[in-house]
Design a protein around this motif. Structure first.
Motif, PDB file in Angstrom:
ATOM      1  N   PRO A 198       0.916  -1.307  -0.274  1.00  0.00           N
ATOM      2  CA  PRO A 198      -0.082   0.079  -0.037  1.00  0.00           C
ATOM      3  C   PRO A 198       1.090   1.112  -0.261  1.00  0.00           C
ATOM      4  CG  PRO A 198       0.522  -1.029   2.390  1.00  0.00           C
ATOM      5  CD  PRO A 198       0.519  -1.750   1.265  1.00  0.00           C
ATOM      6  N   ASP A 199      -0.059   2.383   0.037  1.00  0.00           N
ATOM      7  CA  ASP A 199       1.254   3.825   0.023  1.00  0.00           C
ATOM      8  C   ASP A 199       1.191   4.015   1.196  1.00  0.00           C
ATOM      9  OD1 ASP A 199       1.878   5.777  -0.385  1.00  0.00           O
ATOM     10  OD2 ASP A 199       0.204   6.421  -1.580  1.00  0.00           O
ATOM     11  N   ARG A 200       2.685   3.514   1.512  1.00  0.00           N
ATOM     12  CA  ARG A 200       2.696   3.378   2.770  1.00  0.00           C
ATOM     13  C   ARG A 200       4.280   3.412   3.009  1.00  0.00           C
ATOM     14  NH1 ARG A 200      -1.179  -0.063   6.012  1.00  0.00           N
ATOM     15  NH2 ARG A 200      -2.759   0.524   4.571  1.00  0.00           N
ATOM     16  N   PHE A 201       4.993   4.048   4.332  1.00  0.00           N
ATOM     17  CA  PHE A 201       5.926   3.646   4.331  1.00  0.00           C
ATOM     18  C   PHE A 201       6.074   2.888   5.263  1.00  0.00           C
ATOM     19  CE2 PHE A 201      10.453   5.020   5.662  1.00  0.00           C
ATOM     20  CZ  PHE A 201      10.876   5.389   4.694  1.00  0.00           C
ATOM     21  N   VAL A 202       7.679   1.527   4.608  1.00  0.00           N
ATOM     22  CA  VAL A 202       7.579   0.211   5.555  1.00  0.00           C
ATOM     23  C   VAL A 202       9.459   0.341   6.057  1.00  0.00           C
ATOM     24  CG1 VAL A 202       5.246  -0.737   5.037  1.00  0.00           C
ATOM     25  CG2 VAL A 202       7.608  -1.124   3.948  1.00  0.00           C
ATOM     26  N   VAL A 203       9.031  -0.454   7.224  1.00  0.00           N
ATOM     27  CA  VAL A 203      10.599  -0.525   7.179  1.00  0.00           C
ATOM     28  C   VAL A 203      11.350  -1.993   6.793  1.00  0.00           C
ATOM     29  CG1 VAL A 203      11.578   1.843   8.385  1.00  0.00           C
ATOM     30  CG2 VAL A 203      10.703  -0.130   9.142  1.00  0.00           C
ATOM     31  N   GLY A 204      11.945  -2.728   6.919  1.00  0.00           N
ATOM     32  CA  GLY A 204      12.698  -3.867   7.467  1.00  0.00           C
ATOM     33  C   GLY A 204      13.084  -4.346   5.873  1.00  0.00           C
TER      34      GLY A 204
END
Ligand code: IMP
Ligand code: MG
Length: 195
Positions: free
Chosen positions: A163-169
């Protein structure tokens, strides 16, 4: 599921890292999908000795797992870019600061990305590689944010939509932190507000 993952991360002696929110893709889900992509590439590139190309640094986690899932002869090379972004402006122009060591002409190149967002970086790098006359040039990305795309990018292999969301990892960072998490998670909103 989420609770278990947090627990297993704690079980190896590491506390859950501060700022990590909901886990979107578990370590197991990522590893399974990477294995499937490796199988697919192994079937498609029999006899072609493909050259896997990654852009430092985020992709190193994905590309090394992906290549270990590939069962045919294959080669690896990296590029590095920098992006000068004047204060208050959107992403600046891309500049190549480390080129490939391998020659691309006549080679079967698989360009590997961790995430394709606007697609502007990749679009620039694909244009650079195309001028060197590879035999074939295909894109493999673990994550795709199709809603954010500004230029058309042909994707041959894709792990997951995001989705249009900031993610990490799993290679994705927030100011260079969190890359080494084996899963992909959202950040807690407080963390993003601190920037
Ligand atoms: P673009 O496709 O040119 O917009 O840039 C893609 C790059 O943006 C990726 O290689 C990442 O470095 C970064 N990026 C995009 N989305 C995320 C995210 O959710 N987390 C961390 N980095 C991201
Ligand atoms: Mg980054």
């Amino acid at each position: 599921m989420e609770g278990n993952l947090h627990a297993s991360f704690e079980a190896v002696g590491q506390p859950v890292m501060q700022g990590i929110g909901r886990i979107l893709f578990s370590k197991e889900a990522i590893q399974q999908r990477v294995g499937e992509l490796g199988d697919q590439i192994s079937r498609d590139y029999i006899g072609l000795n493909p050259l896997f190309v990654g852009v430092l640094r985020g992709v190193v986690f994905f590309i090394s797992d992906l290549m270990r899932a590939v069962t045919i002869p294959a080669r690896l090379d990296f590029m590095a870019i920098s992006r000068y972004t004047p204060r208050g402006q959107a992403k600046g122009p891309v500049r190549l600061i480390k080129d490939l060591d391998e020659l691309v002409e006549g080679q079967h190149v698989i360009f590997v990305e961790d995430v394709i967002d606007t697609g502007l970086t990749l679009n620039y790098l694909l244009r650079v590689l195309r001028t060197r006359n590879p035999a074939t040039l295909e894109v493999c990305t673990l994550f795709d944010k199709p809603e954010r795309r500004l230029v058309r990018i042909p994707i041959r292999y894709k792990g997951f939509d995001l989705p249009d969301r900031f993610v990490v990892g799993y290679g994705l960072d927030y100011h260079e932190a969190y890359r080494h998490l084996p899963f992909v998670a959202e950040l807690q909103p407080e963390v993003l507000n601190l920037a």
